[in-house]
Design a protein around this motif. Structure first.
Motif, PDB file in Angstrom:
ATOM      1  N   ARG A 267       0.857  -1.186   0.000  1.00 25.25           N
ATOM      2  CA  ARG A 267       0.000   0.000   0.000  1.00 25.25           C
ATOM      3  C   ARG A 267       0.893   1.235   0.000  1.00 25.25           C
ATOM      4  NH1 ARG A 267      -4.642  -0.104   4.411  1.00 25.25           N
ATOM      5  NH2 ARG A 267      -3.180  -1.261   5.680  1.00 25.25           N
ATOM      6  N   ASP A 272      -2.867   4.127  -2.823  1.00 31.29           N
ATOM      7  CA  ASP A 272      -3.892   3.200  -2.360  1.00 31.29           C
ATOM      8  C   ASP A 272      -3.855   2.980  -0.846  1.00 31.29           C
ATOM      9  OD1 ASP A 272      -1.496   1.943  -2.571  1.00 31.29           O
ATOM     10  OD2 ASP A 272      -2.209   0.200  -3.659  1.00 31.29           O
ATOM     11  N   PHE A 273      -3.160   3.842  -0.146  1.00 33.61           N
ATOM     12  CA  PHE A 273      -3.248   3.886   1.315  1.00 33.61           C
ATOM     13  C   PHE A 273      -4.390   4.839   1.615  1.00 33.61           C
ATOM     14  CE2 PHE A 273       0.585   2.673   4.021  1.00 33.61           C
ATOM     15  CZ  PHE A 273      -0.199   2.149   5.012  1.00 33.61           C
ATOM     16  N   ARG A 274      -5.517   4.337   2.041  1.00 32.97           N
ATOM     17  CA  ARG A 274      -6.672   5.218   2.241  1.00 32.97           C
ATOM     18  C   ARG A 274      -7.140   5.125   3.677  1.00 32.97           C
ATOM     19  NH1 ARG A 274      -9.983   5.993  -2.754  1.00 32.97           N
ATOM     20  NH2 ARG A 274      -8.491   5.747  -4.421  1.00 32.97           N
ATOM     21  N   LEU A 275      -6.878   6.167   4.416  1.00 37.38           N
ATOM     22  CA  LEU A 275      -7.256   6.161   5.831  1.00 37.38           C
ATOM     23  C   LEU A 275      -8.163   7.349   6.126  1.00 37.38           C
ATOM     24  CD1 LEU A 275      -3.754   5.322   7.330  1.00 37.38           C
ATOM     25  CD2 LEU A 275      -5.678   3.771   7.061  1.00 37.38           C
ATOM     26  N   PRO A 276      -8.981   7.216   7.146  1.00 37.01           N
ATOM     27  CA  PRO A 276      -9.823   8.368   7.508  1.00 37.01           C
ATOM     28  C   PRO A 276      -8.995   9.464   8.170  1.00 37.01           C
ATOM     29  CG  PRO A 276     -10.229   6.524   9.000  1.00 37.01           C
ATOM     30  CD  PRO A 276      -9.248   6.038   7.987  1.00 37.01           C
ATOM     31  N   HIS A 277      -9.473  10.691   8.053  1.00 36.61           N
ATOM     32  CA  HIS A 277      -8.871  11.806   8.765  1.00 36.61           C
ATOM     33  C   HIS A 277      -9.196  11.656  10.240  1.00 36.61           C
ATOM     34  CE1 HIS A 277      -7.256  14.847   6.081  1.00 36.61           C
ATOM     35  NE2 HIS A 277      -7.136  15.634   7.131  1.00 36.61           N
ATOM     36  N   PRO A 279      -9.206   9.335  12.871  1.00 39.40           N
ATOM     37  CA  PRO A 279     -10.267   8.372  13.176  1.00 39.40           C
ATOM     38  C   PRO A 279     -10.722   8.395  14.628  1.00 39.40           C
ATOM     39  CG  PRO A 279      -8.171   7.240  12.866  1.00 39.40           C
ATOM     40  CD  PRO A 279      -7.948   8.673  12.517  1.00 39.40           C
ATOM     41  N   TYR A 280      -9.837   8.778  15.546  1.00 33.59           N
ATOM     42  CA  TYR A 280     -10.243   8.725  16.956  1.00 33.59           C
ATOM     43  C   TYR A 280     -10.343  10.118  17.563  1.00 33.59           C
ATOM     44  CZ  TYR A 280      -9.113   3.865  16.311  1.00 33.59           C
ATOM     45  OH  TYR A 280      -9.074   2.597  15.829  1.00 33.59           O
TER      46      TYR A 280
ATOM     47  N   VAL B  16     -15.495   7.783  14.235  1.00 29.28           N
ATOM     48  CA  VAL B  16     -14.978   6.877  13.208  1.00 29.28           C
ATOM     49  C   VAL B  16     -13.980   5.902  13.828  1.00 29.28           C
ATOM     50  CG1 VAL B  16     -13.599   6.738  11.086  1.00 29.28           C
ATOM     51  CG2 VAL B  16     -15.359   8.490  11.325  1.00 29.28           C
ATOM     52  N   LEU B  52     -17.012   6.839   7.317  1.00 29.22           N
ATOM     53  CA  LEU B  52     -15.818   6.910   6.454  1.00 29.22           C
ATOM     54  C   LEU B  52     -14.623   6.185   7.079  1.00 29.22           C
ATOM     55  CD1 LEU B  52     -16.148  10.545   5.127  1.00 29.22           C
ATOM     56  CD2 LEU B  52     -16.026   8.493   3.728  1.00 29.22           C
ATOM     57  N   ASN B  53     -14.712   4.880   7.129  1.00 29.11           N
ATOM     58  CA  ASN B  53     -13.633   4.097   7.739  1.00 29.11           C
ATOM     59  C   ASN B  53     -12.500   3.812   6.772  1.00 29.11           C
ATOM     60  OD1 ASN B  53     -15.052   3.448  10.294  1.00 29.11           O
ATOM     61  ND2 ASN B  53     -16.506   2.518   8.868  1.00 29.11           N
ATOM     62  N   ARG B  54     -12.799   3.867   5.514  1.00 29.87           N
ATOM     63  CA  ARG B  54     -11.822   3.569   4.458  1.00 29.87           C
ATOM     64  C   ARG B  54     -11.084   2.256   4.761  1.00 29.87           C
ATOM     65  NH1 ARG B  54      -9.178   8.859   2.039  1.00 29.87           N
ATOM     66  NH2 ARG B  54      -9.960   7.919   0.158  1.00 29.87           N
ATOM     67  N   ASP B  55      -9.754   2.233   4.729  1.00 26.16           N
ATOM     68  CA  ASP B  55      -9.042   0.956   4.880  1.00 26.16           C
ATOM     69  C   ASP B  55      -9.251   0.317   6.254  1.00 26.16           C
ATOM     70  OD1 ASP B  55      -8.113   1.414   2.363  1.00 26.16           O
ATOM     71  OD2 ASP B  55      -5.998   1.581   2.885  1.00 26.16           O
ATOM     72  N   LEU B  56      -9.693   1.111   7.245  1.00 26.20           N
ATOM     73  CA  LEU B  56      -9.933   0.537   8.571  1.00 26.20           C
ATOM     74  C   LEU B  56     -11.117  -0.437   8.562  1.00 26.20           C
ATOM     75  CD1 LEU B  56      -9.529   3.640  10.943  1.00 26.20           C
ATOM     76  CD2 LEU B  56      -7.798   1.977  10.256  1.00 26.20           C
ATOM     77  N   ARG B 129     -15.354  -0.095  -3.442  1.00 25.86           N
ATOM     78  CA  ARG B 129     -13.956  -0.422  -3.170  1.00 25.86           C
ATOM     79  C   ARG B 129     -13.842  -1.375  -1.972  1.00 25.86           C
ATOM     80  NH1 ARG B 129      -8.988   1.831  -4.423  1.00 25.86           N
ATOM     81  NH2 ARG B 129      -7.413   1.355  -2.863  1.00 25.86           N
ATOM     82  N   TYR B 130     -14.784  -1.240  -1.044  1.00 26.76           N
ATOM     83  CA  TYR B 130     -14.684  -2.010   0.200  1.00 26.76           C
ATOM     84  C   TYR B 130     -15.749  -3.100   0.352  1.00 26.76           C
ATOM     85  CZ  TYR B 130     -11.480   1.681   1.351  1.00 26.76           C
ATOM     86  OH  TYR B 130     -10.420   2.538   1.316  1.00 26.76           O
ATOM     87  N   ASN B 211     -14.287  13.518   7.930  1.00 26.91           N
ATOM     88  CA  ASN B 211     -13.432  13.811   6.777  1.00 26.91           C
ATOM     89  C   ASN B 211     -13.945  15.019   5.980  1.00 26.91           C
ATOM     90  OD1 ASN B 211     -11.045  12.917   5.615  1.00 26.91           O
ATOM     91  ND2 ASN B 211     -12.080  11.829   3.975  1.00 26.91           N
TER      92      ASN B 211
END
Lengths: 280, 277
Positions: A267, A272-277, A279-280, B16, B52-56, B129-130, B211
């Motif tokens: 990745r 293709d590294f897709r992470l949420p802004h 997350p916590y 999230v 919007l979890n995306r890759d998580l 995608r997911y 996001n």
């Protein structure tokens, strides 16, 4: 779709609320104590500072005016002070002339005649100052770029384009004017001709070769998947002018992205590294 | 089965990636809804994890049943209440195969699930995608009525609501994570789906910011005649209860008899034309 100034009209109370909610939510999620922003006395920075103050309270907004000898304009400082007073946020004035001088003197290939390279240093030094304040005071840097300038790449990469959040970046310049007047930014600031102040007498519309009223409608058309020919016909403009704006938009994509790399791993950052802004 | 059912629209904001926090928020809302007399409480799309979890999504997804289901089942049993919520579901057979799923729990535990059939992958959405597409639209016969589940973008497609109604649904639930610029679409579609099928429709949307996307709320219960029976606030958390009276179905069916006037022969033609699009 009919391209007239009507398409750029905003539901102003709704847009104001959405921006205020966005700023407050993100600052809180980051655990930051507020924002710092460049207070140039111009339209974009004034609208942003005013919105941030309305969102967070003026005590959580710090405006930094960063004049320097070459482009010094007393009116800019007066406008920054006027705005800070009206929206009750703190303002610090930091002269960056000596930093710029030291920077230029230490550059072995410094070329005084190359005003673009020199001007970009000014924008990037301002960024350095803003991030110092942000780090020191546990705040976020709040950018003031608008959609018109970001779309055509009319900003300095990693300079004024660098920020943690950019609350007005989805509004075209003419929409920022509407919103600024709606929230009470003084009319004399809104009416001022935009300038990045990178060199003396620099005016954005002169440099871009187009009025924002026209540019915004072209960009709006491109945003809505309209073809250049259709935009030119509707706005009664030469096709070349529309094509030039489109070309500027496309060739400046690199300024709006993370640095490009070649894919090697499983990745890849920016691909293709897709992470949420946050997350916590 | 009671003629009248109290439905709670639990319009929450989610953190999230933080299932523990979101389950606590849900449990708190279930308790409050029960205190207000609710028989059914509905939460937004992917309310277990945020949208919007995306890759998580790969690490957050759980099989059904799984630990989060067990936790919420306990609450459903304790409060003697029905619950609908959303979660990323992990396939038992292939662990990287995920579904965007709505789950129905009741006082006796897990009743069933619906896997989203229309996955938006355009504009800011990247669901294909997911997630894998769902293939079934079940109707659940419960003590509080016959219920079908849908998720968000499904509302844009009249076929699924119609199918659920033809299979006997009296109440269609739609759980959603719709950003603000799309509010006008959902306001129209939710009313249209209820009216064209003469069915009750309960729509529950997310609120909060993820996001940079702002979810608009505006959850509502729509009667079979298209009128709004209950409506939550826009842009803020809310818990609203509305009462649905199944006796109204018959009156609505008689007044605008859309089911009587259906033309099934059109369906074959629809299929043929859609395949050639």
């Amino acid at each position: 779709m009919k391209l007239t100034s009507d398409v750029l009209k905003l539901d102003l109370p709704s847009v104001e609320n959405r921006i205020k909610r966005f700023v407050k939510d993100y600052v809180e999620k980051c655990g930051a104590d507020g924002v710092v922003l460049g207070a140039s006395g111009g339209l974009d920075s004034s609208a942003t500072a005013a919105l941030a103050s309305l969102s967070l309270g003026g005590h959580k907004v710090l405006g930094i005016a960063m004049p320097e000898e070459e482009t010094y304009d007393v009116t800019d400082i007066q406008h920054a002070k006027l705005l800070a007073k009206k929206f009750d946020f703190n303002l610090q004035i930091v002269d960056i002339s000596s930093t710029l001088k030291a920077c230029f003197q230490s550059l072995p290939i410094y070329d005084v005649a190359d005003k673009l390279s020199k001007g970009n240093v000014k924008a990037r030094i301002r960024m350095v100052y803003l991030y110092y304040y942000a780090n020191k005071l546990n705040r976020l840097v709040c950018g003031a770029s608008d959609k018109s300038e970001i779309m055509v790449g009319y900003f300095t990469k990693w300079g004024d384009g660098a920020a943690d959040i950019s609350p007005i970046m989805d509004l075209y310049k003419t929409q920022v004017r509407q919103l600024a007047l709606h929230i009470g930014v003084p009319a004399e600031i809104v009416a001022k001709p935009p300038s990045p102040r990178l060199w003396p007498n620099q005016l954005a519309e002169k440099e871009l070769g187009i009025k924002y009223e026209t540019l915004d409608l072209i960009l709006f058309g491109l945003e809505h998947f309209m073809k250049s020919k259709e935009i030119a016909e509707q706005l009664k403009l030469p096709i070349k002018l529309v094509e030039d704006v489109k070309r500027r938009w496309l060739v400046t994509e690199h300024k709006r992205r993370l640095p490009l790399t070649t894919k090697l791993g499983y990745r890849t950052i920016g691909k293709d590294f897709r992470l949420p802004h946050k997350p916590y | 089965m009671p003629e009248k059912v109290n439905v709670a629209l639990a319009q929450i904001s989610c953190k999230v990636g933080d299932k523990k926090h979101n389950i606590n928020v849900m449990k708190n809302n279930i308790k409050r809804a029960k205190e207000k007399g609710a028989n059914l409480v509905i939460f937004p799309e992917l309310s277990l994890t945020g949208y919007l979890n995306r890759d998580l999504a790969y690490e957050l997804a759980e099989p059904i049943p799984g630990s989060s289901i067990y936790s919420l089942e306990e609450t459903a049993k304790k409060e003697n209440i029905y619950i609908v919520f959303g979660m990323p579901e992990q396939s038992e057979k292939a662990h990287a195969v995920l579904y965007n799923t709505a789950v129905l729990l009741g006082p006796d535990g897990l009743i069933g699930k619906y896997r989203k059939m229309h996955l938006p992958t355009h504009s800011v959405f990247e669901e294909k995608r997911y997630f894998r597409l769902g293939y079934e639209a079940p109707v659940f016969e419960t003590e509080i009525g016959k219920m079908g589940l849908t998720i968000c973008y499904d509302m844009f497609f009249p076929e699924i609501s119609r199918l659920l109604r033809l299979k006997g649904s009296q109440l269609i639930v739609c759980i959603s994570a719709s950003p603000a610029v799309r509010s006008r679409f959902f306001e129209v579609f939710t009313a249209a789906r209820a009216l064209e099928n003469t069915v009750f429709l309960a729509y529950v949307n997310l609120v909060g910011v993820e996001n940079g996307l702002q979810f608009w709320g505006g959850s509502r219960i729509i009667a079979p005649d298209g009128s709004i029976l209950a409506k939550a606030n826009y842009d803020e958390e809310d818990l609203v209860i509305g009462t649905i009276d199944y006796a109204d179905l018959e009156r609505a069916e008689a007044f605008v008899p859309t089911l009587r006037d259906l033309r099934p022969e059109l369906f074959n033609s629809l299929r043929e034309q859609a395949e050639k699009l």
